[in-house]
Design a protein around this motif. Structure first.
Motif, PDB file in Angstrom:
ATOM      1  N   VAL A  65       0.683   3.319   8.742  1.00 20.64           N
ATOM      2  CA  VAL A  65      -0.696   2.859   8.821  1.00 20.64           C
ATOM      3  C   VAL A  65      -1.493   3.992   9.657  1.00 20.64           C
ATOM      4  O   VAL A  65      -0.755   4.740  10.319  1.00 20.64           O
ATOM      5  CB  VAL A  65      -0.992   1.505   9.556  1.00 20.64           C
ATOM      6  N   GLY A  66      -2.684   3.799   9.455  1.00 24.04           N
ATOM      7  CA  GLY A  66      -3.406   4.828  10.414  1.00 24.04           C
ATOM      8  C   GLY A  66      -4.226   5.793   9.498  1.00 24.04           C
ATOM      9  O   GLY A  66      -5.027   5.676   8.761  1.00 24.04           O
ATOM     10  N   GLY A  67      -3.615   6.941   9.427  1.00 29.06           N
ATOM     11  CA  GLY A  67      -4.154   7.946   9.075  1.00 29.06           C
ATOM     12  C   GLY A  67      -3.300   9.191   8.493  1.00 29.06           C
ATOM     13  O   GLY A  67      -1.961   8.587   8.276  1.00 29.06           O
TER      14      GLY A  67
ATOM     15  N   PRO B  30       4.283   4.715  11.827  1.00 28.58           N
ATOM     16  CA  PRO B  30       5.016   4.186  10.959  1.00 28.58           C
ATOM     17  C   PRO B  30       5.524   2.714  11.846  1.00 28.58           C
ATOM     18  O   PRO B  30       5.779   2.500  12.927  1.00 28.58           O
ATOM     19  CB  PRO B  30       6.478   4.922  11.080  1.00 28.58           C
ATOM     20  N   VAL B  31       5.482   1.611  10.997  1.00 27.74           N
ATOM     21  CA  VAL B  31       5.879   0.069  11.468  1.00 27.74           C
ATOM     22  C   VAL B  31       7.174  -0.098  11.277  1.00 27.74           C
ATOM     23  O   VAL B  31       7.775  -0.788  10.366  1.00 27.74           O
ATOM     24  CB  VAL B  31       4.820  -0.856  10.722  1.00 27.74           C
TER      25      VAL B  31
ATOM     26  N   GLN C 130     -14.358   2.773   9.044  1.00 27.76           N
ATOM     27  CA  GLN C 130     -14.435   2.579   7.666  1.00 27.76           C
ATOM     28  C   GLN C 130     -13.452   2.966   6.915  1.00 27.76           C
ATOM     29  O   GLN C 130     -13.172   2.812   5.524  1.00 27.76           O
ATOM     30  CB  GLN C 130     -15.836   3.533   7.411  1.00 27.76           C
ATOM     31  N   TYR C 131     -12.477   3.927   7.542  1.00 28.19           N
ATOM     32  CA  TYR C 131     -11.375   4.431   6.659  1.00 28.19           C
ATOM     33  C   TYR C 131     -10.004   4.047   7.519  1.00 28.19           C
ATOM     34  O   TYR C 131     -10.102   4.362   8.608  1.00 28.19           O
ATOM     35  CB  TYR C 131     -11.532   5.858   6.541  1.00 28.19           C
ATOM     36  N   PHE C 132      -9.114   3.920   6.777  1.00 31.02           N
ATOM     37  CA  PHE C 132      -7.760   3.628   7.528  1.00 31.02           C
ATOM     38  C   PHE C 132      -6.660   3.541   6.477  1.00 31.02           C
ATOM     39  O   PHE C 132      -7.011   3.299   5.267  1.00 31.02           O
ATOM     40  CB  PHE C 132      -7.856   2.135   8.213  1.00 31.02           C
ATOM     41  N   ALA C 133      -5.528   3.979   6.684  1.00 31.12           N
ATOM     42  CA  ALA C 133      -4.388   3.863   5.919  1.00 31.12           C
ATOM     43  C   ALA C 133      -3.642   2.555   6.044  1.00 31.12           C
ATOM     44  O   ALA C 133      -3.271   2.127   7.144  1.00 31.12           O
ATOM     45  CB  ALA C 133      -3.259   5.157   6.153  1.00 31.12           C
ATOM     46  N   GLN C 134      -3.327   1.880   5.094  1.00 32.55           N
ATOM     47  CA  GLN C 134      -2.767   0.654   5.190  1.00 32.55           C
ATOM     48  C   GLN C 134      -2.000   0.353   3.761  1.00 32.55           C
ATOM     49  O   GLN C 134      -2.337   1.197   2.851  1.00 32.55           O
ATOM     50  CB  GLN C 134      -3.731  -0.321   5.393  1.00 32.55           C
ATOM     51  N   ASP C 135      -1.111  -0.802   3.762  1.00 28.19           N
ATOM     52  CA  ASP C 135      -0.613  -1.126   2.499  1.00 28.19           C
ATOM     53  C   ASP C 135      -1.927  -1.655   1.571  1.00 28.19           C
ATOM     54  O   ASP C 135      -2.775  -2.322   1.822  1.00 28.19           O
ATOM     55  CB  ASP C 135       0.340  -2.161   2.684  1.00 28.19           C
ATOM     56  N   VAL C 136      -1.633  -1.049   0.211  1.00 31.53           N
ATOM     57  CA  VAL C 136      -2.669  -1.509  -0.566  1.00 31.53           C
ATOM     58  C   VAL C 136      -1.865  -1.890  -2.036  1.00 31.53           C
ATOM     59  O   VAL C 136      -1.106  -1.299  -2.399  1.00 31.53           O
ATOM     60  CB  VAL C 136      -3.660  -0.284  -0.972  1.00 31.53           C
ATOM     61  N   GLU C 137      -2.271  -3.109  -2.505  1.00 26.26           N
ATOM     62  CA  GLU C 137      -1.958  -3.618  -3.959  1.00 26.26           C
ATOM     63  C   GLU C 137      -2.834  -3.036  -4.790  1.00 26.26           C
ATOM     64  O   GLU C 137      -4.042  -3.184  -4.875  1.00 26.26           O
ATOM     65  CB  GLU C 137      -1.964  -5.248  -3.960  1.00 26.26           C
TER      66      GLU C 137
END
Length: 334
Positions: A175-177, A185-186, A275-282
Motif C-alpha cells: 500500500v501507499g505509493g 509492504p503489509v 486523493q490518491y493511494f496504492a491499495q488492493d483493487v478488485e
C-alpha cells in the motif's frame, strides 16, 4: 477488437513489455508508439506467431492514429533513472511527456483504460487525472498507476529468505505509493511464513529501495526495465482478463484516484483525505470494481503508512499543480 497501445514502445521498458503483450490472446491489435524506432520494434514483433496485429507509429504526427480506438493505453514513456537521481528528479522531464500523452488520450480515446508506468508514479498519475478532468472525460475507475513491481519484488524477496514461500502464486499486499518510503509492504498479513522483527525491517527496506539495487548494478546504463516490463504486463493482462475476459475476483495493488471509486470512501478517511493511494483493487469490466479496505496493519506498519501519507501529500500536490498552475498545453500542439 481489443486494441492495446504502448506509448514509449521503443524504450527500455517498452520493448520487453510489448514482447510480453504480444503473447496475450486477449489483444487483437497491439499499437506501438514512440518518437523513434517504433516501426522497427513493430516489424520485429509482427513475426511472432500469435494472432494479434502489430503496428508501429513514429512521431507526434502519428499519435492520433496510434490512439484512436484504443481499449487500453500503457504508458512507460520517459527517461530512466540514473545513479544519484531520485524519482523527484525524473519529474522535471517526465511530467511534460505524460501530460502530452494524457492530452492525446483525452482527445482520441477518451474512454480507454490508462495504465501509467512513467515515474514518478506518485505524481504522474495525478497529472493524467487532472488533464482528463480539464477535458471533462475523467473516470476514476479507468486510470491506474502500475505499482505491481513492488508486489513482485515483495514475493521475490520473501522467497529468497523463506524458500517455502512460493513467489509466483502468493501475492503480498503493498500500500501507499511507488517510491521509497511511500511503499509499505503489509508483511504482517503473510500467513504462509513467519518473520522475526529484524527480517521484517530488512525486507521492508529492501522492497522500498529495491530499484536502487538495479540502478547501481547497471552502473549508469539504466534502471529496472525488464522486471518493470514483467510487472506492467502482469497488470495489463489482469485488467484485460477482468474487462474483456470476464474473469471475476482479480485483485491487484495499484495507485488510484480514491474519490469517486467504489469502496474508496473508507480509504479516504484512513489516509487523512488523500486523493490518491496504492491499495488492493478488485478489477472488473469498467476497471476498478472495488477498492478494498486497508488490511489490518501492525503497529510498525501503521507508522510506515503515516510516513507514506506525509510524502504522498507533496508528491500529489506537485502533479496536480503542474497542470492547474500552468503545466498544461493545448492538445493541438501534439
Amino acid at each position: 477488437m481489443v486494441k492495446v497501445v504502448v506509448c514509449g514502445a521503443a524504450g527500455g521498458i517498452g520493448q520487453p513489455l510489448s514482447l510480453l503483450l504480444k503473447q496475450s490472446s486477449l489483444i487483437s491489435h497491439l499499437a506501438l508508439y514512440d518518437i523513434v524506432n517504433a516501426a522497427g520494434v513493430a516489424s520485429d514483433l509482427s513475426h511472432i506467431n500469435t494472432a494479434s496485429k502489430v503496428t508501429g507509429h513514429v512521431g507526434k504526427d502519428s499519435l492520433a492514429e496510434a490512439l484512436t480506438g484504443a481499449h487500453t493505453v500503457v504508458i512507460p514513456a520517459g527517461v530512466p533513472r540514473k545513479p544519484g537521481m531520485t524519482r523527484d528528479d525524473l519529474f522535471k522531464v517526465n511530467a511534460s511527456i505524460v501530460r502530452d500523452l494524457a492530452q492525446a488520450c483525452a482527445q482520441y480515446c477518451p474512454t480507454a483504460f490508462i495504465l501509467v508506468i512513467s515515474n514518478p508514479v506518485n505524481s504522474t498519475v495525478p497529472i493524467v487525472c487532472e488533464v482528463l478532468k480539464k477535458a471533462k472525460v475523467f473516470d476514476p475507475r479507468r486510470v491506474f498507476g502500475v505499482t505491481t513491481l513492488d508486489v513482485v519484488r515483495s514475493s521475490t524477496f520473501v522467497h529468497q529468505i523463506k524458500p517455502q514461500f512460493e513467489p509466483h502464486s502468493n501475492r503480498i499486499t503493498v500500500v501507499g505509493g511507488h517510491s521509497g518510503a511511500t511503499i509499505v509492504p503489509v508483511l504482517s498479513q503473510v500467513k504462509q511464513v513467519r518473520f522475526s522483527d529484524e527480517e521484517i525491517k530488512t525486507l521492508t527496506h529492501r522492497i522500498q529501495y529495491g530499484g536502487d539495487e538495479v540502478v547501481k548494478a547497471k552502473d549508469g546504463a539504466g534502471s529496472a526495465t525488464l522486471s518493470m516490463a514483467y510487472a506492467g504486463a502482469r497488470f495489463t493482462n489482469s485488467l484485460l482478463e477482468a474487462s474483456v475476459g470476464g474473469k471475476r475476483g482479480l485483485v491487484e495493488s495499484t495507485y488510484v484516484h480514491l474519490i469517486g471509486n467504489p469502496g474508496a470512501e473508507w480509504n479516504v478517511q484512513a489516509t487523512g483525505g488523500l486523493q490518491y493511494f496504492a491499495q488492493d483493487v478488485e478489477l472488473g469490466p469498467q476497471g476498478v470494481a472495488q477498492v478494498k479496505a486497508l488490511p489490518d496493519l501492525s503497529v510498525e506498519e501503521k507508522k510506515l503508512v503515516e510516513i507514506a501519507i506525509g510524502e504522498l501529500k507533496g508528491n500529489i500536490a506537485k502533479g496536480v499543480s503542474f497542470i492547474t498552475e500552468g503545466g498544461a498545453t493545448p492538445a493541438a500542439k501534439l
